[in-house]
Design a protein around this motif. Structure first.
Motif, mmCIF file in Angstrom:
data_model
loop_
_atom_site.group_PDB
_atom_site.id
_atom_site.type_symbol
_atom_site.label_atom_id
_atom_site.label_comp_id
_atom_site.label_asym_id
_atom_site.label_seq_id
_atom_site.Cartn_x
_atom_site.Cartn_y
_atom_site.Cartn_z
ATOM 1 N N MET A 133 1.011 -0.498 0.441
ATOM 2 C CA MET A 133 -0.141 0.066 0.249
ATOM 3 C C MET A 133 1.090 1.438 -0.017
ATOM 4 O O MET A 133 0.615 2.091 -0.128
ATOM 5 N N ILE A 134 1.552 1.240 0.813
ATOM 6 C CA ILE A 134 2.904 2.274 0.915
ATOM 7 C C ILE A 134 3.515 2.989 -0.465
ATOM 8 O O ILE A 134 3.031 3.997 -0.672
ATOM 9 N N ASP A 137 0.699 3.448 -3.909
ATOM 10 C CA ASP A 137 -0.341 4.595 -3.198
ATOM 11 C C ASP A 137 0.791 5.647 -2.920
ATOM 12 O O ASP A 137 0.392 7.071 -2.417
ATOM 13 N N HIS A 139 2.403 6.485 -0.351
ATOM 14 C CA HIS A 139 2.178 6.838 1.391
ATOM 15 C C HIS A 139 3.481 6.998 2.384
ATOM 16 O O HIS A 139 4.606 6.550 1.575
ATOM 17 N N PRO A 140 3.619 8.210 2.992
ATOM 18 C CA PRO A 140 4.447 7.634 3.644
ATOM 19 C C PRO A 140 5.272 7.133 4.397
ATOM 20 O O PRO A 140 3.771 6.197 4.994
ATOM 21 N N SER A 142 5.332 6.856 7.511
ATOM 22 C CA SER A 142 4.936 7.285 8.956
ATOM 23 C C SER A 142 3.331 7.158 9.229
ATOM 24 O O SER A 142 2.953 7.476 9.990
ATOM 25 N N VAL A 143 2.947 7.013 7.898
ATOM 26 C CA VAL A 143 1.243 6.024 7.673
ATOM 27 C C VAL A 143 0.427 5.131 9.582
ATOM 28 O O VAL A 143 0.167 5.453 9.610
ATOM 29 N N ASP A 146 0.384 7.190 12.433
ATOM 30 C CA ASP A 146 -1.242 7.215 12.198
ATOM 31 C C ASP A 146 -2.264 7.082 13.256
ATOM 32 O O ASP A 146 -2.569 6.002 13.093
ATOM 33 N N PHE A 149 -5.146 5.097 11.108
ATOM 34 C CA PHE A 149 -4.828 3.513 10.444
ATOM 35 C C PHE A 149 -4.581 2.687 11.488
ATOM 36 O O PHE A 149 -4.471 1.605 11.150
#
Length: 297
Positions: A133-134, A137, A139-140, A142-143, A146, A149
């Motif tokens: 997914m990172i 898409d 994403h950083p 650090s997701v 969050d 998440f």
């Protein structure tokens, strides 16, 4: 007054303290445990450490939470060592709470999720999907820290511990090296390669250079493989373009002789580098046909 009672007396008082004799008094007393000063409850089966924001599975016992505080944060307060007496009351609460949960259990079609232990193969699959997914898409890393998440993953798989950004970074570099090795072997099947160079700017006005290899593979299919994206000078200086392209080719085990042409993203780039690339490496230069047509229009 309740704190001065012994464990057995306190349990008897807890069992008859509420109007219904069950959950109200037990839940309040249970949350008096000093461990909860360091945690935030996330749903019924997940807690988050207020010190490091790590999420732990919660199964009606503070043992794991206490061990985390001692092992990771060296919190060896005497109050925590006195919490062993609270385990009996927590067990009473857990037994009654499990009875209530069993009475509410329904079929999967009703939408109620039943938490089960996360096996090791399933943990590996979830970890790979998070990584997928990172990078798919964009994403950083650090997701995984969050809040939203963490709540989502904690609800879907309560026993799964999210990896840290550092762990994900290591996994991402490993995945990159594996894919790069496959690309190296794939490029070796090409008899002739056209190198496309494209300068583009990000939203932060930083200029990047993307190098792409286009060729016909052994199955007579047109292949387009991005080899590298690197930050370029803001003034789009291209005096060392030939050196950059040669370095990228060498990194993938390709020689300059495999390149038959360099396609530029603008007529200015093609004109500025045509003679230099031809003299130094024997590469012809062309401007992208689509870009040329766009400029004409």
């Amino acid at each position: 007054a309740a704190a001065s009672l012994g464990p057995s007396s306190r349990r008897k008082r807890e069992k008859g303290g509420g109007q219904d004799g069950t959950s109200a008094a037990l839940y309040v007393d249970r949350r008096k445990s000093k461990v909860w000063n360091y945690y935030t409850k996330l749903g019924d089966a997940y807690v988050e450490c207020n010190v490091c924001k790590k999420q732990l599975s919660f199964h009606n016992s503070t043992t794991t939470m206490r061990e985390h505080l001692v092992r990771k944060h060296s919190i060896r307060d005497t109050l925590l060592s006195q919490l062993k007496d609270d385990q009996a009351s927590e067990s009473d609460y857990a037994a009654q709470e499990n009875t209530v949960k069993r009475s509410r259990q329904t079929t999967p079609e009703s939408g109620v999720y039943h938490a089960t232990s996360c096996s090791e193969p399933r943990t590996d699959v979830i970890l790979e999907l998070v990584l997928e997914m990172i990078f798919r898409d964009l994403h950083p890393l650090s997701v995984v820290k969050d809040k939203g998440f963490g709540l989502l993953v904690g609800y879907l798989e309560p026993s799964f511990a999210l990896p840290s950004p550092v762990q994900l970074s290591s996994m991402l570099w490993h995945r990159y090296n594996v894919v790069k090795q496959h690309l190296e072997r794939y490029l070796q099947t090409a008899h002739a390669i056209v190198v496309c160079v494209e300068f583009w700017a990000s939203r932060l006005s930083q200029t990047y250079l993307t190098t792409t290899a286009t060729f016909i593979d052994g199955e007579w299919r047109r292949a387009r493989c991005i080899m590298e994206t690197q930050q370029a000078h803001e003034d789009r200086a291209e005096g060392d373009l030939g050196e950059k392209l040669y370095a990228v080719l060498s990194e993938f085990g390709l020689s300059g002789k495999s390149v038959v042409c360099v396609v530029h993203d603008s007529p200015q780039s093609a004109a500025a580098n045509r003679q230099r690339l031809k003299a130094a490496y024997g590469w012809s230069s062309l401007c992208c046909a689509a870009r040329t047509l766009h400029l004409c229009i």
